[in-house]
Design an enzyme around this catalytic site. Structure first.
Site, PDB file in Angstrom:
ATOM      1  N   ARG A   1       0.893  -1.176   0.000  1.00 41.79           N
ATOM      2  CA  ARG A   1       0.000   0.000   0.000  1.00 41.79           C
ATOM      3  C   ARG A   1       0.920   1.211   0.000  1.00 41.79           C
ATOM      4  O   ARG A   1       1.709   1.393   0.943  1.00 41.79           O
ATOM      5  CB  ARG A   1      -0.896  -0.011   1.241  1.00 41.79           C
ATOM      6  CG  ARG A   1      -1.662   1.271   1.468  1.00 41.79           C
ATOM      7  CD  ARG A   1      -2.745   1.132   2.522  1.00 41.79           C
ATOM      8  NE  ARG A   1      -3.875   0.393   1.987  1.00 41.79           N
ATOM      9  CZ  ARG A   1      -5.105   0.394   2.517  1.00 41.79           C
ATOM     10  NH1 ARG A   1      -5.353   1.113   3.596  1.00 41.79           N
ATOM     11  NH2 ARG A   1      -6.082  -0.287   1.973  1.00 41.79           N
TER      12      ARG A   1
ATOM     13  N   HIS B   1      -7.310   0.996  -6.421  1.00 46.29           N
ATOM     14  CA  HIS B   1      -7.497   0.055  -5.311  1.00 46.29           C
ATOM     15  C   HIS B   1      -8.139  -1.220  -5.880  1.00 46.29           C
ATOM     16  O   HIS B   1      -9.305  -1.527  -5.624  1.00 46.29           O
ATOM     17  CB  HIS B   1      -8.388   0.696  -4.249  1.00 46.29           C
ATOM     18  CG  HIS B   1      -8.325   0.028  -2.907  1.00 46.29           C
ATOM     19  ND1 HIS B   1      -7.555  -1.080  -2.645  1.00 46.29           N
ATOM     20  CD2 HIS B   1      -8.951   0.321  -1.721  1.00 46.29           C
ATOM     21  CE1 HIS B   1      -7.702  -1.433  -1.378  1.00 46.29           C
ATOM     22  NE2 HIS B   1      -8.542  -0.611  -0.800  1.00 46.29           N
TER      23      HIS B   1
ATOM     24  N   GLN C   1     -10.022  -3.910  -3.731  1.00 44.47           N
ATOM     25  CA  GLN C   1     -11.352  -3.460  -3.316  1.00 44.47           C
ATOM     26  C   GLN C   1     -12.368  -3.707  -4.426  1.00 44.47           C
ATOM     27  O   GLN C   1     -13.491  -4.150  -4.179  1.00 44.47           O
ATOM     28  CB  GLN C   1     -11.298  -1.961  -2.960  1.00 44.47           C
ATOM     29  CG  GLN C   1     -12.620  -1.392  -2.505  1.00 44.47           C
ATOM     30  CD  GLN C   1     -13.046  -1.921  -1.145  1.00 44.47           C
ATOM     31  OE1 GLN C   1     -12.301  -1.863  -0.188  1.00 44.47           O
ATOM     32  NE2 GLN C   1     -14.254  -2.452  -1.061  1.00 44.47           N
TER      33      GLN C   1
ATOM     34  N   ASP D   1     -17.614   6.927  -0.978  1.00 47.91           N
ATOM     35  CA  ASP D   1     -16.364   6.804  -0.224  1.00 47.91           C
ATOM     36  C   ASP D   1     -16.225   8.100   0.575  1.00 47.91           C
ATOM     37  O   ASP D   1     -16.974   9.060   0.350  1.00 47.91           O
ATOM     38  CB  ASP D   1     -15.186   6.625  -1.206  1.00 47.91           C
ATOM     39  CG  ASP D   1     -13.874   6.244  -0.519  1.00 47.91           C
ATOM     40  OD1 ASP D   1     -13.886   5.986   0.704  1.00 47.91           O
ATOM     41  OD2 ASP D   1     -12.841   6.221  -1.207  1.00 47.91           O
TER      42      ASP D   1
ATOM     43  N   CYS E   1     -16.588   1.323   0.695  1.00 50.91           N
ATOM     44  CA  CYS E   1     -15.377   0.522   0.924  1.00 50.91           C
ATOM     45  C   CYS E   1     -14.921   0.581   2.375  1.00 50.91           C
ATOM     46  O   CYS E   1     -14.156  -0.279   2.807  1.00 50.91           O
ATOM     47  CB  CYS E   1     -14.266   0.973  -0.018  1.00 50.91           C
ATOM     48  SG  CYS E   1     -13.801   2.692   0.183  1.00 50.91           S
TER      49      CYS E   1
ATOM     50  N   ARG F   1     -13.675  -8.874   1.191  1.00 52.73           N
ATOM     51  CA  ARG F   1     -12.291  -8.513   0.916  1.00 52.73           C
ATOM     52  C   ARG F   1     -11.373  -9.738   1.073  1.00 52.73           C
ATOM     53  O   ARG F   1     -10.430  -9.900   0.318  1.00 52.73           O
ATOM     54  CB  ARG F   1     -11.836  -7.376   1.856  1.00 52.73           C
ATOM     55  CG  ARG F   1     -12.467  -6.011   1.573  1.00 52.73           C
ATOM     56  CD  ARG F   1     -12.024  -5.425   0.240  1.00 52.73           C
ATOM     57  NE  ARG F   1     -10.583  -5.460   0.092  1.00 52.73           N
ATOM     58  CZ  ARG F   1      -9.756  -4.513   0.526  1.00 52.73           C
ATOM     59  NH1 ARG F   1     -10.240  -3.433   1.099  1.00 52.73           N
ATOM     60  NH2 ARG F   1      -8.444  -4.611   0.336  1.00 52.73           N
TER      61      ARG F   1
HETATM   62  N1   CP Z   1     -11.326  -0.320   2.206  1.00 53.28           N
HETATM   63  C1   CP Z   1     -10.063  -0.434   2.691  1.00 53.28           C
HETATM   64  O1   CP Z   1      -9.091  -0.527   1.945  1.00 53.28           O
HETATM   65  O2   CP Z   1      -9.981  -0.454   4.042  1.00 53.28           O
HETATM   66  P1   CP Z   1      -8.627  -0.302   4.872  1.00 53.28           P
HETATM   67  O3   CP Z   1      -8.067   1.066   4.550  1.00 53.28           O
HETATM   68  O4   CP Z   1      -9.027  -0.447   6.314  1.00 53.28           O
HETATM   69  O5   CP Z   1      -7.669  -1.363   4.435  1.00 53.28           O
END
Ligand code: CP
Length: 307
Positions: free
Chosen positions: A97, A124, A127, A216, A256, A284
């Site tokens: 990430r 992402h 997701q 979001d 998300c 997820r």
């Molecule tokens: N939706 C998502 O990626 O959640 P986190 O940031 O908690 O990983």
């Protein structure tokens, strides 16, 4: 070597294969990651992505190793390339990430080990796989369904739109002026196979007849300095009961997460009967397992089916 930096790294057929793998369990998938490690590097905080990826690696027989971004220090402590080459000797895959998507591209360009995007400034994709999985569970197929995105055209929106286009859905963006997708971007998504792609500047217009409404946070990680302006610009884009009243009668609400009740979504929507956010978050893990199993297949990572 196959990587997963963006949803469109998958063809329509490959996304279907990932979906198939995501619904399979150990008895079918075996232990392709047995005796292997998977490095999980996070430059930003995470709840869902870290936990779901760790568990998905375990479910495939592997050993996940979580590391904070500052510990490896991309281009600070060592070059991105040195970090990747070293970790490739320990791990079957590296997932990260990152603030800057080009870091992932540099890692992948070495082709030393498959690289997985766990969220970047651009996209992402993990997701989006969970989102499609959740909508498929609800509707069977997304072909011809209308998926509305309300809010900022951000990394999550881009990956969701790509996945929905591959699935043949109608895509509707409701974004404040200045926060939408460019015309080039709208055409690119349509060309991926979407039934249609439309962008409007009203939440209720975007939700009109939609089967699924996504949103979001209005202020993402790293945008904190823009909070006041963003909250003002997005004030009319909260998904509330009026927005949901414009949708198809059986429409679902998705987010998300993490969510801010009373900001991008009203509490009675996210906590109401149309909400699928908990199922979406649980998916997820299944989505992550599907992506990992797909990369094992594509990259001939087959330790065997016994631990
Ligand atoms: N939706 C998502 O990626 O959640 P986190 O940031 O908690 O990983």
């Amino acid at each position: 070597m196959r990587h997963f930096l963006d949803t469109v790294d998958l063809s329509r057929k490959e996304l279907a294969r990932v979906m198939e793998l995501a619904t399979q369990r150990q008895e079918t998938l075996g232990w392709p990651l047995a005796d292997y490690g998977v490095a999980l590097i996070f430059e930003k905080p995470s709840n869902r992505t870290r936990q779901s990826m760790e568990m998905a690696v375990v479910q495939l027989g592997g050993h996940p190793i979580f590391t904070r971004g500052e510990e490896v220090g991309f281009d600070v402590r060592e070059s991105v390339e040195d970090i990747t080459r070293i970790l490739a000797g320990y791990h079957a895959m590296i997932a990260a990430r990152v603030f800057d998507h080009t870091v992932l591209e540099r890692m992948a360009s070495l082709n030393d080990v498959p690289i997985i995007n766990m969220l970047s400034d651009k996209s992402h994709p993990l997701q989006s796989v969970a989102d499609v999985l959740t909508m498929r569970e609800e509707f069977g197929s997304l072909k011809g369904k209308t998926v509305a995105w309300i809010g900022d055209y951000n990394n999550v929106a881009r990956s969701l739109a790509e996945a929905c286009a591959l699935e043949g859905a109608h895509i509707r963006f409701g974004c404040p002026k200045g926060y939408g997708a460019s015309d080039i971007e709208l055409k690119r998504i349509e060309a991926l196979g979407a039934a249609s792609v439309v962008q409007v500047a009203s939440a209720t217009d975007a939700a009109d007849g939609a089967n699924a409404v996504h949103t979001d946070v209005f202020v993402s990680m790293g945008q904190e300095a823009e909070t006041e302006r963003r909250l003002r610009d997005f004030a009319a884009f909260q998904v509330d009961e009026n927005v949901m009243a414009a949708t198809d009668r059986d429409a679902i609400f998705m987010h998300c997460l993490p969510a801010h009740r009373g900001v991008e979504v009203a509490a009675d929507v996210i906590d109401g009967p149309a909400s699928r956010v908990v199922r979406q978050a649980h998916n997820r893990m299944h989505a992550a397992r599907g992506v990992l199993a797909f990369l094992c297949e594509e990259n001939d990572i087959t330790k065997g089916d016994t631990k």
